[in-house]
Design a protein around this motif. Structure first.
Motif, PDB file in Angstrom:
ATOM      1  N   VAL A 242     -34.668  24.421 -71.694  1.00 43.93           N
ATOM      2  CA  VAL A 242     -33.622  23.536 -71.076  1.00 43.93           C
ATOM      3  C   VAL A 242     -32.772  23.084 -72.268  1.00 43.93           C
ATOM      4  O   VAL A 242     -33.291  22.666 -73.292  1.00 43.93           O
ATOM      5  CB  VAL A 242     -34.053  22.341 -70.326  1.00 43.93           C
ATOM      6  CG1 VAL A 242     -34.772  21.426 -71.244  1.00 43.93           C
ATOM      7  CG2 VAL A 242     -32.875  21.524 -69.615  1.00 43.93           C
TER       8      VAL A 242
ATOM      9  N   LYS B 191     -33.125  18.165 -64.470  1.00 46.37           N
ATOM     10  CA  LYS B 191     -33.446  19.371 -65.155  1.00 46.37           C
ATOM     11  C   LYS B 191     -34.480  19.329 -66.506  1.00 46.37           C
ATOM     12  O   LYS B 191     -34.956  20.292 -66.847  1.00 46.37           O
ATOM     13  CB  LYS B 191     -32.341  20.192 -65.795  1.00 46.37           C
ATOM     14  CG  LYS B 191     -31.297  19.470 -66.789  1.00 46.37           C
ATOM     15  CD  LYS B 191     -30.134  20.010 -67.395  1.00 46.37           C
ATOM     16  CE  LYS B 191     -29.297  19.373 -68.129  1.00 46.37           C
ATOM     17  NZ  LYS B 191     -28.117  20.122 -68.752  1.00 46.37           N
ATOM     18  N   TYR B 192     -34.579  17.899 -66.748  1.00 42.80           N
ATOM     19  CA  TYR B 192     -35.781  17.588 -67.853  1.00 42.80           C
ATOM     20  C   TYR B 192     -37.001  17.209 -67.486  1.00 42.80           C
ATOM     21  O   TYR B 192     -37.780  16.967 -68.143  1.00 42.80           O
ATOM     22  CB  TYR B 192     -35.012  16.440 -68.645  1.00 42.80           C
ATOM     23  CG  TYR B 192     -33.932  16.657 -69.422  1.00 42.80           C
ATOM     24  CD1 TYR B 192     -33.881  17.488 -70.457  1.00 42.80           C
ATOM     25  CD2 TYR B 192     -32.692  16.279 -68.792  1.00 42.80           C
ATOM     26  CE1 TYR B 192     -32.562  17.845 -71.173  1.00 42.80           C
ATOM     27  CE2 TYR B 192     -31.444  16.618 -69.861  1.00 42.80           C
ATOM     28  CZ  TYR B 192     -31.199  17.361 -70.606  1.00 42.80           C
ATOM     29  OH  TYR B 192     -30.182  17.809 -71.370  1.00 42.80           O
TER      30      TYR B 192
ATOM     31  N   ARG C 286     -35.041  27.827 -67.502  1.00 45.39           N
ATOM     32  CA  ARG C 286     -34.997  27.191 -68.690  1.00 45.39           C
ATOM     33  C   ARG C 286     -35.817  25.887 -68.408  1.00 45.39           C
ATOM     34  O   ARG C 286     -35.291  24.653 -67.850  1.00 45.39           O
ATOM     35  CB  ARG C 286     -33.378  26.534 -68.648  1.00 45.39           C
ATOM     36  CG  ARG C 286     -32.506  27.552 -69.121  1.00 45.39           C
ATOM     37  CD  ARG C 286     -31.089  26.832 -68.993  1.00 45.39           C
ATOM     38  NE  ARG C 286     -30.083  27.516 -69.994  1.00 45.39           N
ATOM     39  CZ  ARG C 286     -28.877  27.464 -69.838  1.00 45.39           C
ATOM     40  NH1 ARG C 286     -28.406  26.374 -69.243  1.00 45.39           N
ATOM     41  NH2 ARG C 286     -27.924  28.108 -70.255  1.00 45.39           N
ATOM     42  N   PRO C 287     -37.210  25.887 -68.593  1.00 49.33           N
ATOM     43  CA  PRO C 287     -38.127  24.911 -68.602  1.00 49.33           C
ATOM     44  C   PRO C 287     -37.706  23.589 -69.398  1.00 49.33           C
ATOM     45  O   PRO C 287     -37.323  24.077 -70.566  1.00 49.33           O
ATOM     46  CB  PRO C 287     -39.549  25.464 -68.524  1.00 49.33           C
ATOM     47  CG  PRO C 287     -39.099  26.618 -69.313  1.00 49.33           C
ATOM     48  CD  PRO C 287     -37.863  27.141 -68.956  1.00 49.33           C
ATOM     49  N   SER C 288     -38.172  22.542 -69.275  1.00 49.91           N
ATOM     50  CA  SER C 288     -38.206  21.613 -70.110  1.00 49.91           C
ATOM     51  C   SER C 288     -39.734  21.346 -70.621  1.00 49.91           C
ATOM     52  O   SER C 288     -40.331  22.310 -71.050  1.00 49.91           O
ATOM     53  CB  SER C 288     -37.756  20.168 -69.590  1.00 49.91           C
ATOM     54  OG  SER C 288     -37.847  19.111 -70.513  1.00 49.91           O
TER      55      SER C 288
ATOM     56  N   ILE D 132     -29.058  31.465 -63.985  1.00 50.10           N
ATOM     57  CA  ILE D 132     -29.621  30.811 -64.761  1.00 50.10           C
ATOM     58  C   ILE D 132     -30.232  29.502 -63.848  1.00 50.10           C
ATOM     59  O   ILE D 132     -29.845  28.866 -62.652  1.00 50.10           O
ATOM     60  CB  ILE D 132     -28.485  29.753 -65.408  1.00 50.10           C
ATOM     61  CG1 ILE D 132     -27.565  30.500 -66.237  1.00 50.10           C
ATOM     62  CG2 ILE D 132     -29.297  28.625 -66.289  1.00 50.10           C
ATOM     63  CD1 ILE D 132     -28.386  31.430 -67.416  1.00 50.10           C
ATOM     64  N   HIS D 133     -31.861  29.557 -64.018  1.00 49.71           N
ATOM     65  CA  HIS D 133     -32.724  28.643 -63.156  1.00 49.71           C
ATOM     66  C   HIS D 133     -33.164  27.408 -64.173  1.00 49.71           C
ATOM     67  O   HIS D 133     -33.964  27.676 -65.213  1.00 49.71           O
ATOM     68  CB  HIS D 133     -33.935  29.569 -62.654  1.00 49.71           C
ATOM     69  CG  HIS D 133     -33.616  30.703 -62.047  1.00 49.71           C
ATOM     70  ND1 HIS D 133     -33.131  30.652 -60.553  1.00 49.71           N
ATOM     71  CD2 HIS D 133     -33.507  32.240 -62.314  1.00 49.71           C
ATOM     72  CE1 HIS D 133     -32.862  32.109 -60.271  1.00 49.71           C
ATOM     73  NE2 HIS D 133     -32.926  32.841 -61.623  1.00 49.71           N
ATOM     74  N   GLU D 134     -32.875  26.285 -63.497  1.00 46.25           N
ATOM     75  CA  GLU D 134     -33.249  25.031 -64.116  1.00 46.25           C
ATOM     76  C   GLU D 134     -34.472  24.266 -63.281  1.00 46.25           C
ATOM     77  O   GLU D 134     -34.845  25.338 -62.294  1.00 46.25           O
ATOM     78  CB  GLU D 134     -32.169  24.056 -64.575  1.00 46.25           C
ATOM     79  CG  GLU D 134     -31.440  24.791 -65.664  1.00 46.25           C
ATOM     80  CD  GLU D 134     -30.188  23.817 -66.034  1.00 46.25           C
ATOM     81  OE1 GLU D 134     -29.718  22.892 -65.412  1.00 46.25           O
ATOM     82  OE2 GLU D 134     -29.868  24.103 -67.284  1.00 46.25           O
ATOM     83  N   TRP D 135     -35.050  23.256 -63.427  1.00 46.72           N
ATOM     84  CA  TRP D 135     -36.005  22.772 -62.859  1.00 46.72           C
ATOM     85  C   TRP D 135     -36.017  22.825 -61.106  1.00 46.72           C
ATOM     86  O   TRP D 135     -36.880  23.308 -60.758  1.00 46.72           O
ATOM     87  CB  TRP D 135     -36.158  21.054 -63.193  1.00 46.72           C
ATOM     88  CG  TRP D 135     -37.287  20.352 -62.406  1.00 46.72           C
ATOM     89  CD1 TRP D 135     -38.609  20.482 -62.951  1.00 46.72           C
ATOM     90  CD2 TRP D 135     -37.378  19.739 -61.084  1.00 46.72           C
ATOM     91  NE1 TRP D 135     -39.340  19.776 -62.135  1.00 46.72           N
ATOM     92  CE2 TRP D 135     -38.785  19.352 -61.048  1.00 46.72           C
ATOM     93  CE3 TRP D 135     -36.163  19.502 -60.479  1.00 46.72           C
ATOM     94  CZ2 TRP D 135     -39.048  18.710 -59.993  1.00 46.72           C
ATOM     95  CZ3 TRP D 135     -36.404  18.710 -59.339  1.00 46.72           C
ATOM     96  CH2 TRP D 135     -37.986  18.412 -59.041  1.00 46.72           C
TER      97      TRP D 135
END
Length: 219
Positions: free
Chosen positions: A113, A181-182, A146-148, A207-210
Motif C-alpha cells: 500500500v 486500504k491501510y 497492495r497489502p498494508s 490494482i487490488h487494495e484492502w
C-alpha cells in the motif's frame, strides 16, 4: 488446465499460496523457483533451484500461463540499498519478463500500500518502480496486490513486527473511508485473493487494495 509459476514460494505469502495452487483444479502444473529446495513433494509440483542470476539458464524449463510473484526482503536482512533494490525490483521484473517470454498471459504481483514510483521513501519508491516496470511489460492480465500490515504467524523472529501485528486489530477500526486500504490483512487472505483473481480472467491492469482483496478472499 493452466500452468502456474511461483517466485517467492517459501516466503510468508508464497508459502500459503503454493498449497492453494497445488489444490486448484485450474492448474495441472505448478513450478516454483527457489534458492533452496523446500522439500515439498506433489504430483503437480516442479521445483527449480536458482535465483535472479540463474533465470537465463532456467528459462527453457519454465512453461507458464500465470506467474505469481511474492518476492521481497527487509532492510534488516539487506541493509544495502543497491542489494535491496535488486531483490525487490530487479528480480520481480526479470521474473515477469521471463515468464512472459515463456507464454505467461497473467502476472500476479505482491506490492505494498502506498507504492509510488515518485515517492521520497525508498521502500515505497522501490515498490512503485517495480509495479511500473512490470506493468510496462504489457502482460494481458496484470494484477497488483497492495497489502498494508500483514497479519499471521511468521516463522521468522521479528519482535517489532510481532508487536505491530498484536496491536493492529485494536487500531484497525480507525481506518475508514479512503483510509481503509491501510487496514491489516491476513497473509492467507492475500494468497487466496491472488488465486481468485487468477481464476476471474480479468484483462488489463488491476490494482487490488484492502477492500478488493478481502472481497476476493471471501468468495
Amino acid at each position: 488446465m493452466k500452468k502456474a509459476l511461483v517466485f517467492g514460494a517459501t516466503g510468508f505469502i508464497g508459502s500459503q499460496l503454493l498449497p492453494m495452487l497445488l489444490a486448484s483444479a485450474d492448474y495441472d502444473r505448478v513450478t516454483i523457483v527457489v534458492r533452496r529446495d523446500p522439500g515439498v513433494t506433489h504430483a503437480k509440483l516442479v521445483t527449480l533451484v536458482g535465483d535472479i542470476d540463474a533465470l537465463p539458464a532456467l528459462a527453457d524449463r519454465i512453461d507458464a500461463d500465470d506467474v505469481f510473484i511474492a518476492l521481497g526482503t527487509t532492510k534488516a536482512k539487506v541493509p544495502d540499498e543497491a542489494a535491496y533494490y535488486r531483490i525487490d525490483h530487479d528480480y520481480p521484473v526479470r521474473a515477469a519478463a521471463v515468464a512472459q517470454a515463456r507464454g505467461a498471459t497473467g502476472v500476479f504481483l505482491i506490492s505494498a500500500v502506498g507504492a509510488k514510483a515518485g515517492s521520497s521513501l525508498f521502500y515505497l519508491r522501490t515498490k512503485g518502480e517495480t509495479e511500473r516496470d512490470v506493468i510496462a511489460l504489457g502482460i494481458a492480465r496484470t494484477h497488483v496486490f497492495r497489502p498494508s500490515q500483514l497479519l499471521g504467524q511468521r516463522e521468522e523472529r521479528r519482535p517489532l513486527e510481532r508487536l505491530s501485528i498484536a496491536v493492529w486489530p485494536a487500531i484497525d477500526w480507525l481506518f475508514v473511508g479512503g483510509a481503509r486500504k491501510y487496514r491489516g490483512i491476513a497473509g492467507v487472505d492475500v494468497a487466496r485473493a491472488m488465486v481468485r483473481a487468477a481464476s476471474d480472467g480479468a484483462i488489463g491492469v488491476n490494482i487490488h487494495e484492502w477492500a478488493d482483496m478481502k472481497a476476493l478472499a471471501s468468495r
